[in-house]
Scaffold this motif. Structure first.
Motif, mmCIF file in Angstrom:
data_model
loop_
_atom_site.group_PDB
_atom_site.id
_atom_site.type_symbol
_atom_site.label_atom_id
_atom_site.label_comp_id
_atom_site.label_asym_id
_atom_site.label_seq_id
_atom_site.Cartn_x
_atom_site.Cartn_y
_atom_site.Cartn_z
ATOM 1 N N GLY A 187 32.762 47.482 36.868
ATOM 2 C CA GLY A 187 32.857 46.502 35.625
ATOM 3 C C GLY A 187 34.354 46.709 35.206
ATOM 4 N N THR A 188 34.607 47.887 34.892
ATOM 5 C CA THR A 188 35.780 48.407 34.463
ATOM 6 C C THR A 188 37.044 48.262 35.078
ATOM 7 O OG1 THR A 188 34.685 50.123 33.025
ATOM 8 C CG2 THR A 188 37.155 50.519 33.206
ATOM 9 N N THR A 189 36.732 48.389 36.289
ATOM 10 C CA THR A 189 37.729 48.219 37.368
ATOM 11 C C THR A 189 38.089 46.878 37.734
ATOM 12 O OG1 THR A 189 37.070 49.950 38.598
ATOM 13 C CG2 THR A 189 38.434 48.358 39.883
ATOM 14 N N VAL A 190 37.146 46.092 37.723
ATOM 15 C CA VAL A 190 37.576 44.545 37.559
ATOM 16 C C VAL A 190 37.961 43.963 36.451
ATOM 17 C CG1 VAL A 190 36.392 42.352 37.529
ATOM 18 C CG2 VAL A 190 35.458 43.809 39.450
ATOM 19 N N LEU A 191 37.609 44.360 35.123
ATOM 20 C CA LEU A 191 38.537 44.095 34.002
ATOM 21 C C LEU A 191 39.932 44.623 33.875
ATOM 22 C CD1 LEU A 191 35.682 44.490 31.410
ATOM 23 C CD2 LEU A 191 36.713 42.459 32.117
ATOM 24 N N MET A 192 40.100 45.746 34.238
ATOM 25 C CA MET A 192 41.409 46.315 34.089
ATOM 26 C C MET A 192 42.433 45.503 35.288
ATOM 27 S SD MET A 192 41.925 48.679 32.068
ATOM 28 C CE MET A 192 43.358 49.608 32.661
ATOM 29 N N ALA A 193 41.673 45.404 36.475
ATOM 30 C CA ALA A 193 42.635 44.540 37.574
ATOM 31 C C ALA A 193 42.648 43.076 37.125
ATOM 32 C CB ALA A 193 41.826 44.630 38.591
ATOM 33 N N GLY A 194 41.705 42.382 36.457
ATOM 34 C CA GLY A 194 42.226 41.064 35.919
ATOM 35 C C GLY A 194 43.171 41.174 34.748
ATOM 36 N N THR A 195 43.252 41.979 34.023
ATOM 37 C CA THR A 195 44.182 42.262 33.071
ATOM 38 C C THR A 195 45.355 42.418 33.267
ATOM 39 O OG1 THR A 195 42.390 42.878 31.378
ATOM 40 C CG2 THR A 195 44.437 43.426 30.745
ATOM 41 N N GLY A 196 45.549 43.510 34.318
ATOM 42 C CA GLY A 196 46.812 43.756 34.936
ATOM 43 C C GLY A 196 47.412 42.577 35.761
ATOM 44 N N LEU A 197 46.525 41.797 36.288
ATOM 45 C CA LEU A 197 47.230 40.633 37.099
ATOM 46 C C LEU A 197 47.587 39.770 36.224
ATOM 47 C CD1 LEU A 197 47.593 39.438 40.103
ATOM 48 C CD2 LEU A 197 44.996 38.560 39.943
ATOM 49 N N GLY A 198 46.745 39.183 35.172
ATOM 50 C CA GLY A 198 47.142 38.430 34.345
ATOM 51 C C GLY A 198 48.686 38.906 33.573
ATOM 52 N N ALA A 199 48.608 39.757 33.100
ATOM 53 C CA ALA A 199 49.799 40.464 32.682
ATOM 54 C C ALA A 199 51.044 40.437 33.446
ATOM 55 C CB ALA A 199 49.681 41.765 32.042
ATOM 56 N N GLY A 200 50.687 40.784 34.516
ATOM 57 C CA GLY A 200 51.631 40.684 35.793
ATOM 58 C C GLY A 200 52.337 39.341 35.949
ATOM 59 N N LEU A 201 51.470 38.413 36.141
ATOM 60 C CA LEU A 201 51.619 37.002 36.284
ATOM 61 C C LEU A 201 52.662 36.439 35.278
ATOM 62 C CD1 LEU A 201 48.512 35.554 38.052
ATOM 63 C CD2 LEU A 201 50.816 35.928 39.264
ATOM 64 N N ALA A 202 52.127 36.781 33.920
ATOM 65 C CA ALA A 202 52.725 36.309 32.691
ATOM 66 C C ALA A 202 54.297 36.934 32.516
ATOM 67 C CB ALA A 202 52.010 36.513 31.465
ATOM 68 N N HIS A 203 54.387 38.248 33.039
ATOM 69 C CA HIS A 203 55.484 38.990 32.736
ATOM 70 C C HIS A 203 56.447 38.338 33.935
ATOM 71 C CE1 HIS A 203 58.712 42.142 32.092
ATOM 72 N NE2 HIS A 203 58.340 42.680 33.462
ATOM 73 N N GLY A 204 55.992 38.276 35.031
ATOM 74 C CA GLY A 204 56.660 37.653 36.389
ATOM 75 C C GLY A 204 57.256 36.362 36.010
ATOM 76 N N ALA A 205 56.363 35.403 35.558
ATOM 77 C CA ALA A 205 57.111 34.070 35.119
ATOM 78 C C ALA A 205 58.023 34.177 34.063
ATOM 79 C CB ALA A 205 55.776 33.224 34.698
ATOM 80 N N LYS A 206 57.897 35.027 33.049
ATOM 81 C CA LYS A 206 58.807 35.163 32.112
ATOM 82 C C LYS A 206 60.286 35.713 32.423
ATOM 83 C CE LYS A 206 59.705 36.835 27.486
ATOM 84 N NZ LYS A 206 59.833 37.373 26.436
ATOM 85 N N VAL A 207 60.322 36.520 33.256
ATOM 86 C CA VAL A 207 61.547 36.976 33.596
ATOM 87 C C VAL A 207 61.948 36.473 34.757
ATOM 88 C CG1 VAL A 207 60.841 39.404 32.781
ATOM 89 C CG2 VAL A 207 60.595 39.064 35.090
ATOM 90 N N GLY A 208 61.264 35.649 35.741
ATOM 91 C CA GLY A 208 61.542 34.754 36.916
ATOM 92 C C GLY A 208 61.543 35.913 38.168
ATOM 93 N N ASP A 209 60.887 36.795 38.199
ATOM 94 C CA ASP A 209 60.859 37.492 39.274
ATOM 95 C C ASP A 209 59.262 38.085 39.379
ATOM 96 O OD1 ASP A 209 60.876 39.270 41.321
ATOM 97 O OD2 ASP A 209 61.972 41.039 39.864
ATOM 98 N N MET A 210 58.510 37.168 40.344
ATOM 99 C CA MET A 210 57.131 37.527 40.796
ATOM 100 C C MET A 210 56.910 38.868 41.448
ATOM 101 S SD MET A 210 55.925 35.229 39.041
ATOM 102 C CE MET A 210 54.400 35.108 39.402
ATOM 103 N N GLY A 211 57.914 39.502 41.806
ATOM 104 C CA GLY A 211 57.623 40.883 42.194
ATOM 105 C C GLY A 211 57.226 41.794 41.210
ATOM 106 N N GLN A 212 57.267 41.474 40.131
ATOM 107 C CA GLN A 212 56.898 42.525 39.090
ATOM 108 C C GLN A 212 55.249 42.508 38.796
ATOM 109 O OE1 GLN A 212 58.964 44.272 36.989
ATOM 110 N NE2 GLN A 212 60.326 43.677 38.302
ATOM 111 N N VAL A 213 54.920 41.772 39.556
ATOM 112 C CA VAL A 213 53.185 41.432 39.318
ATOM 113 C C VAL A 213 52.588 42.555 39.848
ATOM 114 C CG1 VAL A 213 51.212 40.316 40.145
ATOM 115 C CG2 VAL A 213 53.064 39.013 39.158
ATOM 116 N N GLY A 214 52.985 43.338 41.119
ATOM 117 C CA GLY A 214 52.738 44.397 41.652
ATOM 118 C C GLY A 214 52.726 45.617 40.770
ATOM 119 N N ARG A 215 53.837 45.571 40.103
ATOM 120 C CA ARG A 215 54.128 46.653 39.435
ATOM 121 C C ARG A 215 53.343 46.770 38.047
ATOM 122 N NH1 ARG A 215 57.602 48.010 35.173
ATOM 123 N NH2 ARG A 215 58.322 46.084 34.805
#
Length: 74
Positions: free
Chosen positions: A34-62
């Motif tokens: 459960g913790t792993t799924v929550l952390m992965a979901g949060t990281g993915l969501g934050a990565g997508l938001a950050h990638g969309a904001k800076v215009g570089d979707m390569g940031q999602v993995g980071r």
């Protein structure tokens, strides 16, 4: 586990062929998964938001990697 046994919630489970070790391992596995799924979901969501904001979707993995690196601390 002590609280579960004291409140008699564990009684029906432990009365079957389930061992205490297996029962505890099931709880631990559920907590870790459960913790792993929550952390992965949060990281993915934050990565997508950050990638969309800076215009570089390569940031999602980071950002996702940064979230998953925190798992041993949880």
């Amino acid at each position: 586990m002590r609280a579960e046994e004291s409140s008699l919630r564990a009684e029906p489970i432990l009365a079957t062929a389930t061992s205490r070790t297996g029962w505890a391992a099931g709880h631990l596995t559920t907590a870790l998964a459960g913790t792993t799924v929550l952390m992965a979901g949060t990281g993915l969501g934050a990565g997508l938001a950050h990638g969309a904001k800076v215009g570089d979707m390569g940031q999602v993995g980071r950002v996702l990697t940064g979230a998953l690196v925190q798992l041993p601390a949880v």
